[in-house]
Design a protein around this motif. Structure first.
Motif, PDB file in Angstrom:
ATOM      1  N   SER A 119       8.357   3.135   8.837  1.00  0.00           N
ATOM      2  CA  SER A 119       7.998   1.779   8.409  1.00  0.00           C
ATOM      3  C   SER A 119       7.195   1.780   7.118  1.00  0.00           C
ATOM      4  O   SER A 119       7.291   0.846   6.316  1.00  0.00           O
ATOM      5  N   SER A 120       6.391   2.821   6.905  1.00  0.00           N
ATOM      6  CA  SER A 120       5.593   2.882   5.673  1.00  0.00           C
ATOM      7  C   SER A 120       6.480   2.971   4.436  1.00  0.00           C
ATOM      8  O   SER A 120       6.118   2.479   3.368  1.00  0.00           O
ATOM      9  N   TYR A 121       7.637   3.608   4.578  1.00  0.00           N
ATOM     10  CA  TYR A 121       8.561   3.720   3.458  1.00  0.00           C
ATOM     11  C   TYR A 121       9.458   2.496   3.330  1.00  0.00           C
ATOM     12  O   TYR A 121       9.848   2.112   2.227  1.00  0.00           O
ATOM     13  N   LEU A 122       9.781   1.891   4.459  1.00  0.00           N
ATOM     14  CA  LEU A 122      10.685   0.747   4.433  1.00  0.00           C
ATOM     15  C   LEU A 122      10.016  -0.527   3.926  1.00  0.00           C
ATOM     16  O   LEU A 122      10.658  -1.383   3.328  1.00  0.00           O
ATOM     17  N   PHE A 123       8.709  -0.664   4.167  1.00  0.00           N
ATOM     18  CA  PHE A 123       8.034  -1.920   3.838  1.00  0.00           C
ATOM     19  C   PHE A 123       6.777  -1.680   2.997  1.00  0.00           C
ATOM     20  O   PHE A 123       5.875  -0.955   3.430  1.00  0.00           O
ATOM     21  N   PHE A 124       6.728  -2.267   1.835  1.00  0.00           N
ATOM     22  CA  PHE A 124       5.510  -2.518   1.056  1.00  0.00           C
ATOM     23  C   PHE A 124       4.812  -1.295   0.436  1.00  0.00           C
ATOM     24  O   PHE A 124       4.192  -1.434  -0.611  1.00  0.00           O
ATOM     25  N   ALA A 125       4.821  -0.128   1.108  1.00  0.00           N
ATOM     26  CA  ALA A 125       3.947   0.963   0.695  1.00  0.00           C
ATOM     27  C   ALA A 125       4.183   1.401  -0.755  1.00  0.00           C
ATOM     28  O   ALA A 125       3.277   1.903  -1.406  1.00  0.00           O
ATOM     29  N   TYR A 126       5.410   1.214  -1.265  1.00  0.00           N
ATOM     30  CA  TYR A 126       5.730   1.654  -2.628  1.00  0.00           C
ATOM     31  C   TYR A 126       4.829   1.002  -3.674  1.00  0.00           C
ATOM     32  O   TYR A 126       4.584   1.552  -4.750  1.00  0.00           O
ATOM     33  N   LYS A 127       4.316  -0.199  -3.367  1.00  0.00           N
ATOM     34  CA  LYS A 127       3.504  -0.932  -4.347  1.00  0.00           C
ATOM     35  C   LYS A 127       2.191  -0.222  -4.663  1.00  0.00           C
ATOM     36  O   LYS A 127       1.612  -0.423  -5.744  1.00  0.00           O
ATOM     37  N   GLN A 128       1.712   0.607  -3.736  1.00  0.00           N
ATOM     38  CA  GLN A 128       0.426   1.264  -3.953  1.00  0.00           C
ATOM     39  C   GLN A 128       0.482   2.283  -5.085  1.00  0.00           C
ATOM     40  O   GLN A 128      -0.570   2.657  -5.636  1.00  0.00           O
ATOM     41  N   ALA A 129       1.678   2.727  -5.451  1.00  0.00           N
ATOM     42  CA  ALA A 129       1.807   3.679  -6.555  1.00  0.00           C
ATOM     43  C   ALA A 129       1.284   3.087  -7.861  1.00  0.00           C
ATOM     44  O   ALA A 129       0.679   3.790  -8.677  1.00  0.00           O
ATOM     45  N   LEU A 130       1.510   1.798  -8.066  1.00  0.00           N
ATOM     46  CA  LEU A 130       1.060   1.145  -9.290  1.00  0.00           C
ATOM     47  C   LEU A 130      -0.456   1.097  -9.354  1.00  0.00           C
ATOM     48  O   LEU A 130      -1.058   1.348 -10.401  1.00  0.00           O
ATOM     49  N   VAL A 131      -1.093   0.797  -8.245  1.00  0.00           N
ATOM     50  CA  VAL A 131      -2.554   0.738  -8.190  1.00  0.00           C
ATOM     51  C   VAL A 131      -3.147   2.114  -8.475  1.00  0.00           C
ATOM     52  O   VAL A 131      -4.109   2.250  -9.231  1.00  0.00           O
ATOM     53  N   THR A 132      -2.568   3.142  -7.859  1.00  0.00           N
ATOM     54  CA  THR A 132      -3.062   4.507  -8.040  1.00  0.00           C
ATOM     55  C   THR A 132      -2.885   4.973  -9.485  1.00  0.00           C
ATOM     56  O   THR A 132      -3.810   5.515 -10.095  1.00  0.00           O
ATOM     57  N   ALA A 133      -1.698   4.764 -10.045  1.00  0.00           N
ATOM     58  CA  ALA A 133      -1.427   5.200 -11.416  1.00  0.00           C
ATOM     59  C   ALA A 133      -2.318   4.473 -12.417  1.00  0.00           C
ATOM     60  O   ALA A 133      -2.660   5.019 -13.473  1.00  0.00           O
ATOM     61  N   ASN A 134      -2.717   3.257 -12.076  1.00  0.00           N
ATOM     62  CA  ASN A 134      -3.562   2.452 -12.966  1.00  0.00           C
ATOM     63  C   ASN A 134      -5.047   2.707 -12.732  1.00  0.00           C
ATOM     64  O   ASN A 134      -5.893   2.015 -13.302  1.00  0.00           O
ATOM     65  N   GLN A 135      -5.380   3.683 -11.865  1.00  0.00           N
ATOM     66  CA  GLN A 135      -6.766   4.036 -11.546  1.00  0.00           C
ATOM     67  C   GLN A 135      -7.545   2.847 -10.984  1.00  0.00           C
ATOM     68  O   GLN A 135      -8.726   2.689 -11.242  1.00  0.00           O
ATOM     69  N   GLU A 136      -6.894   2.030 -10.175  1.00  0.00           N
ATOM     70  CA  GLU A 136      -7.570   0.865  -9.604  1.00  0.00           C
ATOM     71  C   GLU A 136      -7.437   0.833  -8.078  1.00  0.00           C
ATOM     72  O   GLU A 136      -7.335  -0.229  -7.459  1.00  0.00           O
ATOM     73  N   GLN A 137      -7.471   2.026  -7.485  1.00  0.00           N
ATOM     74  CA  GLN A 137      -7.368   2.147  -6.039  1.00  0.00           C
ATOM     75  C   GLN A 137      -8.509   1.403  -5.333  1.00  0.00           C
ATOM     76  O   GLN A 137      -8.353   0.922  -4.207  1.00  0.00           O
ATOM     77  N   PHE A 197       0.438  -0.407  19.604  1.00  0.00           N
ATOM     78  CA  PHE A 197      -0.577  -1.096  18.809  1.00  0.00           C
ATOM     79  C   PHE A 197      -0.852  -0.363  17.498  1.00  0.00           C
ATOM     80  O   PHE A 197      -1.117  -0.988  16.471  1.00  0.00           O
ATOM     81  N   LYS A 198      -0.779   0.961  17.502  1.00  0.00           N
ATOM     82  CA  LYS A 198      -0.947   1.715  16.250  1.00  0.00           C
ATOM     83  C   LYS A 198       0.149   1.343  15.257  1.00  0.00           C
ATOM     84  O   LYS A 198      -0.114   1.161  14.060  1.00  0.00           O
ATOM     85  N   PHE A 199       1.363   1.247  15.748  1.00  0.00           N
ATOM     86  CA  PHE A 199       2.502   0.879  14.906  1.00  0.00           C
ATOM     87  C   PHE A 199       2.318  -0.527  14.323  1.00  0.00           C
ATOM     88  O   PHE A 199       2.524  -0.746  13.122  1.00  0.00           O
ATOM     89  N   LEU A 200       1.914  -1.484  15.138  1.00  0.00           N
ATOM     90  CA  LEU A 200       1.717  -2.855  14.673  1.00  0.00           C
ATOM     91  C   LEU A 200       0.600  -2.950  13.644  1.00  0.00           C
ATOM     92  O   LEU A 200       0.703  -3.709  12.667  1.00  0.00           O
ATOM     93  N   LEU A 201      -0.443  -2.153  13.819  1.00  0.00           N
ATOM     94  CA  LEU A 201      -1.557  -2.184  12.859  1.00  0.00           C
ATOM     95  C   LEU A 201      -1.154  -1.593  11.512  1.00  0.00           C
ATOM     96  O   LEU A 201      -1.591  -2.065  10.459  1.00  0.00           O
ATOM     97  N   VAL A 202      -0.318  -0.550  11.534  1.00  0.00           N
ATOM     98  CA  VAL A 202       0.174   0.027  10.274  1.00  0.00           C
ATOM     99  C   VAL A 202       0.998  -1.003   9.503  1.00  0.00           C
ATOM    100  O   VAL A 202       0.827  -1.171   8.283  1.00  0.00           O
ATOM    101  N   LEU A 203       1.881  -1.698  10.197  1.00  0.00           N
ATOM    102  CA  LEU A 203       2.678  -2.745   9.557  1.00  0.00           C
ATOM    103  C   LEU A 203       1.794  -3.839   8.964  1.00  0.00           C
ATOM    104  O   LEU A 203       1.991  -4.276   7.829  1.00  0.00           O
ATOM    105  N   THR A 204       0.811  -4.272   9.740  1.00  0.00           N
ATOM    106  CA  THR A 204      -0.070  -5.353   9.285  1.00  0.00           C
ATOM    107  C   THR A 204      -0.892  -4.927   8.074  1.00  0.00           C
ATOM    108  O   THR A 204      -1.017  -5.682   7.097  1.00  0.00           O
TER     109      THR A 204
END
Length: 510
Positions: A139-157, A191-198
């Motif tokens: 689920s981390s790969y299928l939904f949303f997680a890719y966007k964090q690469a931009l924050v990291t590359a921009n040094q704004e984590q 519940f762990k799975f649902l929290l990761v998605l959220t």
């Protein structure tokens, strides 16, 4: 006002450090309740399935590292259109990766009974439990997680760390409540799975607000030529990643098959502590990684090496102190924490030593690797990790059968030292900085000598307090921190890089 590289790095370190410190504290609380309610068998199952799915995550094949490299330049140039193109491409790649993880993960379900090794069966369906872990990873790969690469590359984590801190707290509270109220492993995992998605969804919404242009539908697709170059770089990165995964994620599988899955549970507590410390040190490394990309893009080779030496000695100091503390304190802490539950939770001191040396190898080569990736030298050392990873599996099986748990971990140390770390530093010295093969290596092995002196000195001074009561543990903590700092100060007080590093931080503070 735009912040400097150092300011962005410090902000990221502080916010991520707070989050990781909270994670460490809350993890101990939830882990203690987990052990007392479910036991070591479920802890072993957790560690085993986590390792199996880490291997499946090889499907990512270094796409994140390659994309980060391609993002550095357009971020520095504020080229919005180029960033949009890369992020759309990144999104498509990660959707494919998520699908591959689901397919490959489902394909290995039939062999699970041969990997899980208990004296008696657990009252759960292994296939259902495994599939819940599989969904969590994919689920981390299928939904949303890719966007964090931009924050990291921009040094704004640091902009999204507040969300991570909130979810760290929520996750721990939910874990504890689920365990106490339901005492059910299935509900715990759901519940762990649902929290990761959220969490991923909330972070994605935050990133959309910070970088609204990534939601725009209009973009220029990357060309076929660029795509071929991109996948060529991924090919080089993937070999490096495959080797790293073979090193770091096969131990639990080998332990489970040779020694039993419950031993994975005993080891997993040590792994949890070391991995949390690894993440804290990794936060510092990661915070500077995007800055390294900026340095590579803008500065001369001389300036690049100057910054490398400063970061290298910073990570050496932090890692040496951490490794010394881990070696001296791990068994004392485990005895105070879980010794009353079961003495089998305490591993032998040689095993702890091998774990700490492995931790040192992993941490102190990260800055060199960051410069390798940021400079686009993906070919450098690409086969070393793969060769080392394969040899590590073979040697771990041989030595594991002969010497048990200690043999499995000493195999990793031997292979990393001889096959990966030494030739890797030689290649980085030559390819990235343009020096001879020995420049980085001489620095590295001198630092290892200081680590050995620190470990021996601390052990000799602190041994009489080792694995005793809480007061003795506090004294041991003080010794473990003070001794390596004194040794490092004596050896490096006149070191040019150390003085430059101290001056840089005092300047920023002033």
């Amino acid at each position: 006002m735009n912040k400097s590289r150092t300011q962005n790095s410090v902000l990221t370190i502080v916010t991520s450090g707070v989050r990781q410190g909270l994670t460490l504290m809350l993890t101990f609380v939830s882990r203690t309740i987990f052990i007392k309610i479910l036991g070591a068998e479920y802890l072993g199952l957790n560690g085993l399935f986590t390792n199996i799915l880490s291997i499946l995550a090889l499907s990512e094949l270094g796409i994140g590292s390659a994309i980060s490299f391609y993002l550095y330049k357009p971020i520095a140039e504020k080229n919005i259109e180029r960033i949009k193109s890369l992020m759309v491409f990144y999104k498509k790649c990660y959707r494919i990766v998520g699908g591959m993880i689901l397919v490959l993960g489902s394909a290995i379900i039939p062999i699970l009974p041969k990997v899980v090794n208990f004296d008696q069966d657990l009252p759960v369906n292994l296939y259902v439990i495994y599939f819940l872990y599989l969904l969590n990873t994919a689920s981390s790969y299928l939904f949303f997680a890719y966007k964090q690469a931009l924050v990291t590359a921009n040094q704004e984590q640091y902009k999204i760390e507040k969300i991570s801190i909130y979810f760290t707290f929520i996750n721990c509270i939910v874990d504890i409540l689920i365990l106490i109220i339901f005492r059910d492993y299935y509900i715990y995992l759901i519940f762990k799975f649902l929290l990761v998605l959220t969490k991923n969804f909330v972070i994605a919404v935050k990133i959309d607000k910070e970088y609204p242009y990534i939601k725009e539908k209009t973009y220029v697709p990357i060309t076929k030529t660029e795509m071929r170059l991109f996948f060529k770089d991924i090919g080089s990165v993937s070999l490096f990643r495959i080797g790293s995964v073979l090193f770091n994620t096969t131990d639990n599988i080998i332990i489970s098959i040779l020694l039993g899955t419950i031993v994975v549970g005993y080891y997993s507590n040590y792994y949890m502590i070391i991995s949390q410390i690894t993440m804290i040190v990794g936060i510092i490394i990661k915070a500077f990684s995007a800055g390294i990309g900026n340095v590579i893009a803008k500065e001369s080779k001389t300036k690049q090496f100057k910054i490398y030496t400063q970061l290298d000695i910073l990570i050496f100091v932090i890692t040496t102190i951490c490794a010394t503390c881990l070696f001296q304190l791990l068994n004392s802490f485990i005895k105070l924490w879980l010794g009353g539950v079961n003495k089998d939770y305490i591993l032998s001191q040689p095993v702890v030593l091998f774990l700490c040396i492995n931790f040192y190898f992993d941490m102190t080569t990260q800055i060199a690797n960051s410069f390798r990736e940021a400079s686009g030298n993906f070919e450098t050392g690409k086969s070393l990790q793969l060769i080392g990873g394969i040899v590590n599996i073979i040697l771990s099986i041989i030595l594991g059968k002969l010497f048990g748990l200690a043999g499995i971990f000493v195999a990793t140390i031997i292979v990393k030292g001889l096959i990966t770390v030494t030739p890797f530093l030689m290649k980085v010295s030559r390819d990235v900085f343009g020096f001879g093969k020995w420049k980085l290596l001489k620095r590295y092995y001198f630092n290892i000598l200081i680590l050995i002196i620190s470990l021996l000195s601390t052990w000799i001074i602190g041994y009489k307090f080792h694995m005793r009561g809480i007061i003795d543990f506090c004294i041991e903590c003080a010794i473990s921190c003070i001794v390596p700092m004194v040794i490092i100060f004596i050896v490096y007080k006149n070191n040019h890089e150390m003085q430059e590093l101290i001056h840089r931080f005092y300047k920023k503070k002033g």
